[in-house]
Write an enzyme that holds these catalytic residues in place. Sequence first.
Site, PDB file in Angstrom:
ATOM      1  N   ASP A  86       4.486  19.511 -26.143  1.00  0.00           N
ATOM      2  CA  ASP A  86       4.093  20.664 -25.323  1.00  0.00           C
ATOM      3  C   ASP A  86       2.732  20.460 -24.649  1.00  0.00           C
ATOM      4  O   ASP A  86       2.071  21.409 -24.253  1.00  0.00           O
ATOM      5  CB  ASP A  86       4.092  21.948 -26.160  1.00  0.00           C
ATOM      6  CG  ASP A  86       3.254  21.786 -27.415  1.00  0.00           C
ATOM      7  OD1 ASP A  86       2.704  20.681 -27.630  1.00  0.00           O
ATOM      8  OD2 ASP A  86       3.141  22.757 -28.178  1.00  0.00           O
TER       9      ASP A  86
ATOM     10  N   HIS B  77      -1.163  -4.841  -8.521  1.00  0.00           N
ATOM     11  CA  HIS B  77      -1.223  -3.495  -9.110  1.00  0.00           C
ATOM     12  C   HIS B  77      -1.586  -3.543 -10.602  1.00  0.00           C
ATOM     13  O   HIS B  77      -1.073  -2.746 -11.394  1.00  0.00           O
ATOM     14  CB  HIS B  77       0.104  -2.754  -8.904  1.00  0.00           C
ATOM     15  CG  HIS B  77       0.331  -2.375  -7.471  1.00  0.00           C
ATOM     16  ND1 HIS B  77       1.561  -2.044  -6.970  1.00  0.00           N
ATOM     17  CD2 HIS B  77      -0.525  -2.266  -6.434  1.00  0.00           C
ATOM     18  CE1 HIS B  77       1.459  -1.764  -5.675  1.00  0.00           C
ATOM     19  NE2 HIS B  77       0.194  -1.890  -5.324  1.00  0.00           N
TER      20      HIS B  77
ATOM     21  N   ASP C 121     -10.669  -1.902  -7.887  1.00  0.00           N
ATOM     22  CA  ASP C 121     -10.160  -1.005  -6.848  1.00  0.00           C
ATOM     23  C   ASP C 121     -10.147   0.380  -7.474  1.00  0.00           C
ATOM     24  O   ASP C 121      -9.291   0.682  -8.312  1.00  0.00           O
ATOM     25  CB  ASP C 121      -8.757  -1.465  -6.435  1.00  0.00           C
ATOM     26  CG  ASP C 121      -8.188  -0.659  -5.273  1.00  0.00           C
ATOM     27  OD1 ASP C 121      -8.713   0.440  -4.979  1.00  0.00           O
ATOM     28  OD2 ASP C 121      -7.205  -1.128  -4.674  1.00  0.00           O
TER      29      ASP C 121
ATOM     30  N   ASP D 151     -11.002   5.368  -1.579  1.00  0.00           N
ATOM     31  CA  ASP D 151     -10.264   4.167  -1.993  1.00  0.00           C
ATOM     32  C   ASP D 151     -11.121   2.935  -1.677  1.00  0.00           C
ATOM     33  O   ASP D 151     -11.181   2.507  -0.524  1.00  0.00           O
ATOM     34  CB  ASP D 151      -8.929   4.150  -1.220  1.00  0.00           C
ATOM     35  CG  ASP D 151      -8.025   3.002  -1.632  1.00  0.00           C
ATOM     36  OD1 ASP D 151      -8.352   2.303  -2.605  1.00  0.00           O
ATOM     37  OD2 ASP D 151      -6.986   2.821  -0.973  1.00  0.00           O
TER      38      ASP D 151
ATOM     39  N   HIS E 280      -0.289  -8.506   1.479  1.00  0.00           N
ATOM     40  CA  HIS E 280      -0.210  -7.054   1.736  1.00  0.00           C
ATOM     41  C   HIS E 280      -0.788  -6.762   3.105  1.00  0.00           C
ATOM     42  O   HIS E 280      -1.323  -7.651   3.777  1.00  0.00           O
ATOM     43  CB  HIS E 280      -0.902  -6.251   0.633  1.00  0.00           C
ATOM     44  CG  HIS E 280      -2.369  -6.534   0.435  1.00  0.00           C
ATOM     45  ND1 HIS E 280      -3.343  -6.087   1.301  1.00  0.00           N
ATOM     46  CD2 HIS E 280      -3.019  -7.219  -0.546  1.00  0.00           C
ATOM     47  CE1 HIS E 280      -4.525  -6.462   0.858  1.00  0.00           C
ATOM     48  NE2 HIS E 280      -4.366  -7.172  -0.250  1.00  0.00           N
TER      49      HIS E 280
ATOM     50  N   HIS F  33      -4.012   1.431   5.224  1.00  0.00           N
ATOM     51  CA  HIS F  33      -3.047   2.542   5.206  1.00  0.00           C
ATOM     52  C   HIS F  33      -3.817   3.801   5.560  1.00  0.00           C
ATOM     53  O   HIS F  33      -5.057   3.831   5.444  1.00  0.00           O
ATOM     54  CB  HIS F  33      -2.395   2.660   3.816  1.00  0.00           C
ATOM     55  CG  HIS F  33      -3.384   2.665   2.674  1.00  0.00           C
ATOM     56  ND1 HIS F  33      -4.087   3.780   2.293  1.00  0.00           N
ATOM     57  CD2 HIS F  33      -3.823   1.660   1.853  1.00  0.00           C
ATOM     58  CE1 HIS F  33      -4.881   3.479   1.277  1.00  0.00           C
ATOM     59  NE2 HIS F  33      -4.763   2.193   0.997  1.00  0.00           N
TER      60      HIS F  33
ATOM     61  N   HIS G 234      -2.343   6.917  -0.270  1.00  0.00           N
ATOM     62  CA  HIS G 234      -1.532   6.343   0.817  1.00  0.00           C
ATOM     63  C   HIS G 234      -1.068   7.557   1.604  1.00  0.00           C
ATOM     64  O   HIS G 234      -0.017   8.133   1.324  1.00  0.00           O
ATOM     65  CB  HIS G 234      -0.353   5.529   0.272  1.00  0.00           C
ATOM     66  CG  HIS G 234      -0.802   4.313  -0.473  1.00  0.00           C
ATOM     67  ND1 HIS G 234      -0.014   3.590  -1.316  1.00  0.00           N
ATOM     68  CD2 HIS G 234      -2.009   3.667  -0.491  1.00  0.00           C
ATOM     69  CE1 HIS G 234      -0.688   2.565  -1.823  1.00  0.00           C
ATOM     70  NE2 HIS G 234      -1.905   2.605  -1.341  1.00  0.00           N
TER      71      HIS G 234
ATOM     72  N   GLU H 269      -8.720  -3.289   4.214  1.00  0.00           N
ATOM     73  CA  GLU H 269      -8.746  -3.944   2.914  1.00  0.00           C
ATOM     74  C   GLU H 269      -8.054  -5.308   2.853  1.00  0.00           C
ATOM     75  O   GLU H 269      -7.084  -5.483   2.130  1.00  0.00           O
ATOM     76  CB  GLU H 269      -8.129  -3.021   1.860  1.00  0.00           C
ATOM     77  CG  GLU H 269      -6.775  -2.418   2.225  1.00  0.00           C
ATOM     78  CD  GLU H 269      -6.174  -1.618   1.065  1.00  0.00           C
ATOM     79  OE1 GLU H 269      -6.116  -2.151  -0.045  1.00  0.00           O
ATOM     80  OE2 GLU H 269      -5.765  -0.469   1.287  1.00  0.00           O
TER      81      GLU H 269
ATOM     82  N   TYR I 164      -5.401 -13.949  -2.664  1.00  0.00           N
ATOM     83  CA  TYR I 164      -4.998 -14.049  -4.071  1.00  0.00           C
ATOM     84  C   TYR I 164      -4.357 -15.418  -4.277  1.00  0.00           C
ATOM     85  O   TYR I 164      -3.303 -15.704  -3.725  1.00  0.00           O
ATOM     86  CB  TYR I 164      -4.006 -12.923  -4.415  1.00  0.00           C
ATOM     87  CG  TYR I 164      -4.479 -11.592  -3.862  1.00  0.00           C
ATOM     88  CD1 TYR I 164      -5.350 -10.777  -4.591  1.00  0.00           C
ATOM     89  CD2 TYR I 164      -4.109 -11.180  -2.574  1.00  0.00           C
ATOM     90  CE1 TYR I 164      -5.830  -9.585  -4.060  1.00  0.00           C
ATOM     91  CE2 TYR I 164      -4.585  -9.993  -2.035  1.00  0.00           C
ATOM     92  CZ  TYR I 164      -5.439  -9.206  -2.779  1.00  0.00           C
ATOM     93  OH  TYR I 164      -5.917  -8.038  -2.251  1.00  0.00           O
TER      94      TYR I 164
ATOM     95  N   ARG J 107     -10.475  -8.865  -3.020  1.00  0.00           N
ATOM     96  CA  ARG J 107     -10.169  -7.859  -1.993  1.00  0.00           C
ATOM     97  C   ARG J 107     -11.461  -7.103  -1.709  1.00  0.00           C
ATOM     98  O   ARG J 107     -12.257  -6.869  -2.621  1.00  0.00           O
ATOM     99  CB  ARG J 107      -9.062  -6.899  -2.456  1.00  0.00           C
ATOM    100  CG  ARG J 107      -8.731  -5.816  -1.422  1.00  0.00           C
ATOM    101  CD  ARG J 107      -7.395  -5.092  -1.675  1.00  0.00           C
ATOM    102  NE  ARG J 107      -7.334  -4.363  -2.919  1.00  0.00           N
ATOM    103  CZ  ARG J 107      -6.712  -4.756  -4.016  1.00  0.00           C
ATOM    104  NH1 ARG J 107      -6.063  -5.912  -4.023  1.00  0.00           N
ATOM    105  NH2 ARG J 107      -6.709  -4.019  -5.121  1.00  0.00           N
TER     106      ARG J 107
ATOM    107  N   GLU K 282     -12.441  -3.576   0.261  1.00  0.00           N
ATOM    108  CA  GLU K 282     -11.779  -2.403   0.853  1.00  0.00           C
ATOM    109  C   GLU K 282     -12.782  -1.298   1.148  1.00  0.00           C
ATOM    110  O   GLU K 282     -13.527  -0.870   0.267  1.00  0.00           O
ATOM    111  CB  GLU K 282     -10.711  -1.868  -0.109  1.00  0.00           C
ATOM    112  CG  GLU K 282     -10.081  -0.562   0.363  1.00  0.00           C
ATOM    113  CD  GLU K 282      -8.916  -0.102  -0.501  1.00  0.00           C
ATOM    114  OE1 GLU K 282      -8.938  -0.364  -1.719  1.00  0.00           O
ATOM    115  OE2 GLU K 282      -7.995   0.526   0.054  1.00  0.00           O
TER     116      GLU K 282
HETATM  117  N1  GLY Z   1      -5.789   1.669  -4.234  1.00  0.00           N
HETATM  118  C1  GLY Z   1      -4.563   1.538  -3.571  1.00  0.00           C
HETATM  119  C2  GLY Z   1      -4.694   0.780  -2.333  1.00  0.00           C
HETATM  120  O1  GLY Z   1      -5.713   0.150  -2.108  1.00  0.00           O
HETATM  121  O2  GLY Z   1      -3.828   0.802  -1.515  1.00  0.00           O
HETATM  122 MN    MN Z   2      -6.092   1.114  -0.216  1.00  0.00          MN
HETATM  123 MN    MN Z   3      -7.557   0.511  -3.062  1.00  0.00          MN
END
Ligand code: GLY
Ligand code: MN
Ligand code: MN
Length: 432
Positions: free
Chosen positions: A34, A237, A254, A265, A344, A348, A355, A378, A382, A399, A401
């Site tokens: 619960d 991820h 990240d 982000d 990637h 976004h 996103h 970003e 890798y 990365r 970003e």
């Molecule tokens: N943190 C998710 C992205 O960078 O898209």
């Molecule tokens: Mn992002």
């Molecule tokens: Mn991110």
Amino acid sequence: MNNQFIHRRTKLAENLQSGIAVIPTAKEVIRNKDAHFPYRFDSYFHYLTGFGEPESVIVIIGGKTPSSILFCRGKNKEKEIWNGFRHGPEAAKNLLHCDEAYSIDEIDQILPQLIENKDTIYTPLGIDVSWDQQIMGWLNQTRSRVREGIAAPEGLIDVRGMLDEMRLFKDPSELDTMRQAAKISAEAHVLAMTATKPGKYEYAIEAEFLYHFKKNGSQFPAYTSIVAGGKNACVLHYIENNAVLNDGDLLLIDAGCELNGYASDITRTFPVNGKFSGPQKAIYELVLAAQSAAIDATSAGNSWQAPHDAATKVLAQGFIDLKLCHGSLDKVLENREYFRYYMHRTGHWLGMDVHDVGNYKIDGEWRALEPGMALTIEPGCYISSAPDIPEQFWNIGIRIEDDAVVRKDKGCEIITSGAPKTISDIESLMSN
Ligand code: GLY
Ligand code: MN
Ligand code: MN
């Protein structure tokens, strides 16, 4: 209450013409037994109301005399003792400047009447089966009264199309909140850089973020933080965040907070021991140059694709120079050979959802960037271990970003610049 919510409802009502929009907030979700997950409202509902209570539905009627009708939890002394204050319809109506408000317990009686003689219902479809069923139930109730001369709506349209396009363009109040969220997150990245030492665990660095977010009024992380030391950074991820941080490795983080419904982000990558090695430096400088090219391409009138193309071109040339790819730049781009290390996209939309909503193409073509759009920039790289890859680069994942808002004139505003990203800024921060 600020009137941006009224403004948004009015704008939606204009788009609805003779239709009616019915938009529920998010449900409370059980975590186990619960105990509930912390409650987070639905972004669409909140965009139109600013109202944070669960069990609420906003109805917006289009046409010549547009109106807003709220359904929310009724006042209840006992439940308020256990679970806290609830506005109740009367107070909520005044707070939100709605035309009418009712208890959510009355929705099954009232909603079928509200949709009478409207041509179309606009509602989120296909997200929650029980909501879809409720809509069908109300529709059928209205249909059953056709012999009384009542017409039931013939159209059922997903309201998200209209709202996504509205949400894509951020108004000044949204941008203020996003700047504030970005500032808190950037500060947390600075704290993380100063807290990181070999022998610490990824989760201990994650804790720096959670602490700083909460301490500064953020309600939640905008998404599960990625705190990835060494080769974990090559798992895009990665969220386990439970490994020890090794001397000589990089740490990719990240992480961004959500503030009053708006996400930030940010990704930064830095050396666990405070000093980049030669190979780490080479890849880092390349990703930073790719990001800089992408930022330069983020400008009103440019295609959504322009920053991605700019970043990819810089990365591809760098991969050739570092003997990670072979052949001409044209060939590496055309055959997508860079994809092995950069798999990637460069960004976004960013807003209430990390996103965020909004189409990327219009009539099959990448849309143009316009003032007030918010997006991430970003690029990354890798490199896993493989016999055909120079060993000095194995397991490097980087990365960088930032969050950007397209300006009215030329260029974009980077709202996350509080987090250092040049090698010299990072090394000097970490040496203190
Ligand atoms: N943190 C998710 C992205 O960078 O898209
Ligand atoms: Mn992002
Ligand atoms: Mn991110």
